[in-house]
Each structure stands twice: as C-alpha cells, then as structure tokens.
Write a protein that holds these residues in place. Structure first.
Motif, PDB file in Angstrom:
ATOM      1  N   ARG A  34      21.431   3.097  -2.098  1.00 47.03           N
ATOM      2  CA  ARG A  34      20.048   3.333  -1.682  1.00 47.03           C
ATOM      3  C   ARG A  34      19.288   3.879  -2.887  1.00 47.03           C
ATOM      4  NH1 ARG A  34      17.283   4.703   3.446  1.00 47.03           N
ATOM      5  NH2 ARG A  34      15.692   6.249   3.003  1.00 47.03           N
ATOM      6  N   ILE A  35      18.173   3.242  -3.202  1.00 48.77           N
ATOM      7  CA  ILE A  35      17.324   3.688  -4.303  1.00 48.77           C
ATOM      8  C   ILE A  35      15.931   3.909  -3.734  1.00 48.77           C
ATOM      9  CG2 ILE A  35      16.308   3.096  -6.536  1.00 48.77           C
ATOM     10  CD1 ILE A  35      18.755   1.240  -6.979  1.00 48.77           C
ATOM     11  N   GLU A  36      15.429   5.121  -3.895  1.00 43.05           N
ATOM     12  CA  GLU A  36      14.086   5.454  -3.417  1.00 43.05           C
ATOM     13  C   GLU A  36      13.179   5.671  -4.613  1.00 43.05           C
ATOM     14  OE1 GLU A  36      13.960   8.663  -0.601  1.00 43.05           O
ATOM     15  OE2 GLU A  36      15.688   7.893   0.520  1.00 43.05           O
ATOM     16  N   SER A  37      12.021   5.011  -4.600  1.00 45.15           N
ATOM     17  CA  SER A  37      11.045   5.256  -5.654  1.00 45.15           C
ATOM     18  C   SER A  37      10.429   6.627  -5.434  1.00 45.15           C
ATOM     19  CB  SER A  37       9.946   4.187  -5.635  1.00 45.15           C
ATOM     20  OG  SER A  37       9.057   4.411  -4.539  1.00 45.15           O
ATOM     21  N   GLN A  38       9.708   7.070  -6.436  1.00 39.22           N
ATOM     22  CA  GLN A  38       8.929   8.289  -6.252  1.00 39.22           C
ATOM     23  C   GLN A  38       7.850   8.004  -5.204  1.00 39.22           C
ATOM     24  OE1 GLN A  38       7.922   8.335 -10.317  1.00 39.22           O
ATOM     25  NE2 GLN A  38       6.227   6.926 -10.139  1.00 39.22           N
ATOM     26  N   LYS A  39       7.413   9.038  -4.517  1.00 38.67           N
ATOM     27  CA  LYS A  39       6.311   8.890  -3.562  1.00 38.67           C
ATOM     28  C   LYS A  39       5.016   8.949  -4.358  1.00 38.67           C
ATOM     29  CE  LYS A  39       8.797  10.757   0.361  1.00 38.67           C
ATOM     30  NZ  LYS A  39       8.882  11.795   1.389  1.00 38.67           N
ATOM     31  N   THR A  40       4.078   8.070  -4.005  1.00 39.54           N
ATOM     32  CA  THR A  40       2.834   7.961  -4.746  1.00 39.54           C
ATOM     33  C   THR A  40       1.657   8.091  -3.797  1.00 39.54           C
ATOM     34  OG1 THR A  40       3.882   6.455  -6.309  1.00 39.54           O
ATOM     35  CG2 THR A  40       1.498   6.453  -6.268  1.00 39.54           C
ATOM     36  N   GLU A  41       0.685   8.917  -4.181  1.00 45.18           N
ATOM     37  CA  GLU A  41      -0.551   9.032  -3.410  1.00 45.18           C
ATOM     38  C   GLU A  41      -1.530   7.983  -3.912  1.00 45.18           C
ATOM     39  OE1 GLU A  41      -2.283  12.908  -3.044  1.00 45.18           O
ATOM     40  OE2 GLU A  41      -0.458  13.754  -2.189  1.00 45.18           O
ATOM     41  N   ILE A  42      -2.046   7.177  -2.985  1.00 52.51           N
ATOM     42  CA  ILE A  42      -2.941   6.081  -3.306  1.00 52.51           C
ATOM     43  C   ILE A  42      -4.285   6.354  -2.640  1.00 52.51           C
ATOM     44  CG2 ILE A  42      -3.234   3.566  -3.189  1.00 52.51           C
ATOM     45  CD1 ILE A  42       0.093   4.271  -2.339  1.00 52.51           C
ATOM     46  N   GLU A  43      -5.343   6.205  -3.410  1.00 55.83           N
ATOM     47  CA  GLU A  43      -6.696   6.468  -2.901  1.00 55.83           C
ATOM     48  C   GLU A  43      -7.228   5.261  -2.130  1.00 55.83           C
ATOM     49  OE1 GLU A  43      -8.343   9.389  -3.215  1.00 55.83           O
ATOM     50  OE2 GLU A  43      -6.748  10.323  -4.399  1.00 55.83           O
ATOM     51  N   GLN A  44      -6.531   4.934  -1.047  1.00 53.62           N
ATOM     52  CA  GLN A  44      -6.926   3.820  -0.186  1.00 53.62           C
ATOM     53  C   GLN A  44      -6.523   4.154   1.247  1.00 53.62           C
ATOM     54  OE1 GLN A  44      -8.523   0.977  -1.030  1.00 53.62           O
ATOM     55  NE2 GLN A  44      -8.554   1.483  -3.211  1.00 53.62           N
ATOM     56  N   PRO A  45      -7.292   3.683   2.235  1.00 54.43           N
ATOM     57  CA  PRO A  45      -6.875   3.868   3.628  1.00 54.43           C
ATOM     58  C   PRO A  45      -5.608   3.062   3.912  1.00 54.43           C
ATOM     59  CG  PRO A  45      -9.121   2.964   3.487  1.00 54.43           C
ATOM     60  CD  PRO A  45      -8.569   3.010   2.105  1.00 54.43           C
ATOM     61  N   ALA A  46      -4.764   3.568   4.780  1.00 56.55           N
ATOM     62  CA  ALA A  46      -3.486   2.916   5.099  1.00 56.55           C
ATOM     63  C   ALA A  46      -3.682   1.490   5.605  1.00 56.55           C
ATOM     64  CB  ALA A  46      -2.710   3.747   6.120  1.00 56.55           C
ATOM     65  N   ASN A  47      -4.698   1.249   6.428  1.00 58.38           N
ATOM     66  CA  ASN A  47      -4.881  -0.094   6.985  1.00 58.38           C
ATOM     67  C   ASN A  47      -5.220  -1.118   5.902  1.00 58.38           C
ATOM     68  OD1 ASN A  47      -7.501   1.002   6.647  1.00 58.38           O
ATOM     69  ND2 ASN A  47      -8.314  -0.185   8.355  1.00 58.38           N
ATOM     70  N   LYS A  48      -6.030  -0.765   4.926  1.00 62.35           N
ATOM     71  CA  LYS A  48      -6.380  -1.696   3.843  1.00 62.35           C
ATOM     72  C   LYS A  48      -5.196  -1.908   2.907  1.00 62.35           C
ATOM     73  CE  LYS A  48     -11.334  -1.220   3.824  1.00 62.35           C
ATOM     74  NZ  LYS A  48     -12.527  -1.047   2.998  1.00 62.35           N
ATOM     75  N   LEU A  49      -4.469  -0.843   2.618  1.00 63.35           N
ATOM     76  CA  LEU A  49      -3.290  -0.944   1.765  1.00 63.35           C
ATOM     77  C   LEU A  49      -2.224  -1.808   2.443  1.00 63.35           C
ATOM     78  CD1 LEU A  49      -2.295   0.094  -0.960  1.00 63.35           C
ATOM     79  CD2 LEU A  49      -1.364   2.071   0.219  1.00 63.35           C
ATOM     80  N   PHE A  50      -2.035  -1.599   3.739  1.00 66.68           N
ATOM     81  CA  PHE A  50      -1.078  -2.395   4.506  1.00 66.68           C
ATOM     82  C   PHE A  50      -1.448  -3.883   4.454  1.00 66.68           C
ATOM     83  CE2 PHE A  50       0.201  -4.502   8.437  1.00 66.68           C
ATOM     84  CZ  PHE A  50       1.570  -4.266   8.430  1.00 66.68           C
ATOM     85  N   ALA A  51      -2.710  -4.193   4.672  1.00 65.15           N
ATOM     86  CA  ALA A  51      -3.151  -5.592   4.642  1.00 65.15           C
ATOM     87  C   ALA A  51      -2.897  -6.207   3.263  1.00 65.15           C
ATOM     88  CB  ALA A  51      -4.634  -5.694   5.015  1.00 65.15           C
ATOM     89  N   TYR A  52      -3.170  -5.473   2.213  1.00 60.40           N
ATOM     90  CA  TYR A  52      -2.962  -5.955   0.848  1.00 60.40           C
ATOM     91  C   TYR A  52      -1.480  -6.215   0.573  1.00 60.40           C
ATOM     92  CZ  TYR A  52      -3.197  -6.003  -4.265  1.00 60.40           C
ATOM     93  OH  TYR A  52      -3.086  -6.352  -5.592  1.00 60.40           O
ATOM     94  N   LEU A  53      -0.625  -5.257   0.932  1.00 60.30           N
ATOM     95  CA  LEU A  53       0.803  -5.366   0.651  1.00 60.30           C
ATOM     96  C   LEU A  53       1.538  -6.313   1.607  1.00 60.30           C
ATOM     97  CD1 LEU A  53       1.555  -1.633  -0.210  1.00 60.30           C
ATOM     98  CD2 LEU A  53       1.411  -3.566  -1.804  1.00 60.30           C
ATOM     99  N   SER A  54       0.899  -6.718   2.681  1.00 62.82           N
ATOM    100  CA  SER A  54       1.498  -7.659   3.627  1.00 62.82           C
ATOM    101  C   SER A  54       1.421  -9.095   3.140  1.00 62.82           C
ATOM    102  CB  SER A  54       0.808  -7.553   4.994  1.00 62.82           C
ATOM    103  OG  SER A  54       1.122  -6.331   5.606  1.00 62.82           O
ATOM    104  N   ASP A  55       0.811  -9.314   1.979  1.00 61.36           N
ATOM    105  CA  ASP A  55       0.657 -10.656   1.414  1.00 61.36           C
ATOM    106  C   ASP A  55       1.274 -10.681   0.015  1.00 61.36           C
ATOM    107  OD1 ASP A  55      -0.186 -13.055   0.296  1.00 61.36           O
ATOM    108  OD2 ASP A  55      -2.257 -12.852   1.015  1.00 61.36           O
ATOM    109  N   PHE A  56       2.395 -11.394  -0.147  1.00 63.49           N
ATOM    110  CA  PHE A  56       3.070 -11.454  -1.444  1.00 63.49           C
ATOM    111  C   PHE A  56       2.179 -12.034  -2.545  1.00 63.49           C
ATOM    112  CE2 PHE A  56       7.574 -11.216   0.334  1.00 63.49           C
ATOM    113  CZ  PHE A  56       7.851 -10.026  -0.315  1.00 63.49           C
ATOM    114  N   ASN A  57       1.143 -12.783  -2.206  1.00 70.58           N
ATOM    115  CA  ASN A  57       0.253 -13.314  -3.227  1.00 70.58           C
ATOM    116  C   ASN A  57      -0.419 -12.191  -4.027  1.00 70.58           C
ATOM    117  OD1 ASN A  57       0.605 -16.163  -2.739  1.00 70.58           O
ATOM    118  ND2 ASN A  57      -0.543 -15.867  -0.847  1.00 70.58           N
ATOM    119  N   ASN A  58      -0.504 -11.001  -3.452  1.00 77.10           N
ATOM    120  CA  ASN A  58      -1.107  -9.857  -4.141  1.00 77.10           C
ATOM    121  C   ASN A  58      -0.126  -9.121  -5.046  1.00 77.10           C
ATOM    122  OD1 ASN A  58      -3.619 -10.245  -2.861  1.00 77.10           O
ATOM    123  ND2 ASN A  58      -2.883  -9.171  -1.056  1.00 77.10           N
ATOM    124  N   PHE A  59       1.160  -9.350  -4.893  1.00 73.80           N
ATOM    125  CA  PHE A  59       2.176  -8.576  -5.608  1.00 73.80           C
ATOM    126  C   PHE A  59       2.223  -8.856  -7.106  1.00 73.80           C
ATOM    127  CE2 PHE A  59       3.496  -7.088  -1.659  1.00 73.80           C
ATOM    128  CZ  PHE A  59       4.594  -6.264  -1.751  1.00 73.80           C
TER     129      PHE A  59
END
Length: 133
Positions: free
Chosen positions: A3-28
């Motif tokens: 098990r490898i855990e990245s550091q936790k990162t605070e992102i200046e974005q609402p969870a719903n917008k971040l979720f939508a962005y990360l739910s599409d591999f085209n953005n990765f």
C-alpha cells in the motif's frame, strides 16, 4: 499487500468540480510528469508509458460522487493494482485529495517499484493544486 499513500494535498476547488474533472481520464494528461509518454485516453480508460518502466493501463471502475474514484489496472500491465483517489471536502471551495495505491507485489518487484511509485503519486498529488476547473 503493498500500500502506497501519497501525501494529502489541499486543493483550492470545490469537491464536486474536482470530482467531475478527475472522473474523466482525458484530463489526467495535464497532471502527468514529463517522463510519461504515449498518452492515450477515453473518459474511463487510459494507457501511457513511463520512461524506464513499463506501459500502464488503467480504467475507472467505481465513482462515489465528490469523494472517491476507484481505478484498476487494465490491459497489459506488469502487475495488477488498484488506485483510489479520495476527496474530502474541507470547505465550500477547498478539498483535500490523496492517492492510495494497493497491489499484491512480490518482494523483488516491491523493492524495485516502491520508491518510484511513491514519488510518482506524490507528484500527481501535488499537481492537483494546479487544477483550474
């Protein structure tokens, strides 16, 4: 189980917008380090090569709105793995993100990949701060 855990990162974005962005591999592709080549993606699957390592394929297998994206290895990969992207809403416009990798690695493979994978996931975690949605 490795098990490898990245550091936790605070992102200046609402969870719903971040979720939508990360739910599409085209953005990765925007999050990947320079050593990633041959990027190919659809919304739910991607594949890429990492210099000095193998080609990696992944697909999204589960989404829990605004909190979790479950990814698994896909296609021809050197070992099977799971990768969870966890999102935790801190406030209306701030979200904590983390990547959690798990795999059944034999001791030899673990010794070879643990440090590069830790660095890779920490890089991705840090890049989450740059997302503008």
């Amino acid at each position: 189980m490795t098990r490898i855990e990245s550091q936790k990162t605070e992102i200046e974005q609402p969870a719903n917008k971040l979720f939508a962005y990360l739910s599409d591999f085209n953005n990765f592709q925007q999050l990947m380090p320079p050593q990633v080549t041959n990027w190919q993606s659809t919304a739910d699957e991607c594949s890429f090569a990492i210099s000095g390592m193998a080609t990696i394929g992944m697909k999204i297998i589960e989404k829990i709105p605004n909190s979790l994206i479950k990814i698994t290895s896909h296609g021809k990969v050197p070992f099977q793995f799971n990768l969870d992207i966890t999102l935790n809403s801190i406030s209306e416009n701030k979200t904590e993100g983390q990547l959690i990798f798990s795999s059944e690695l034999n001791p030899m493979i673990k010794m070879m990949v643990e440090k590069p994978l830790t660095n890779f996931f920490n890089f991705l975690s840090t890049k989450l701060k740059d997302i503008k949605v």
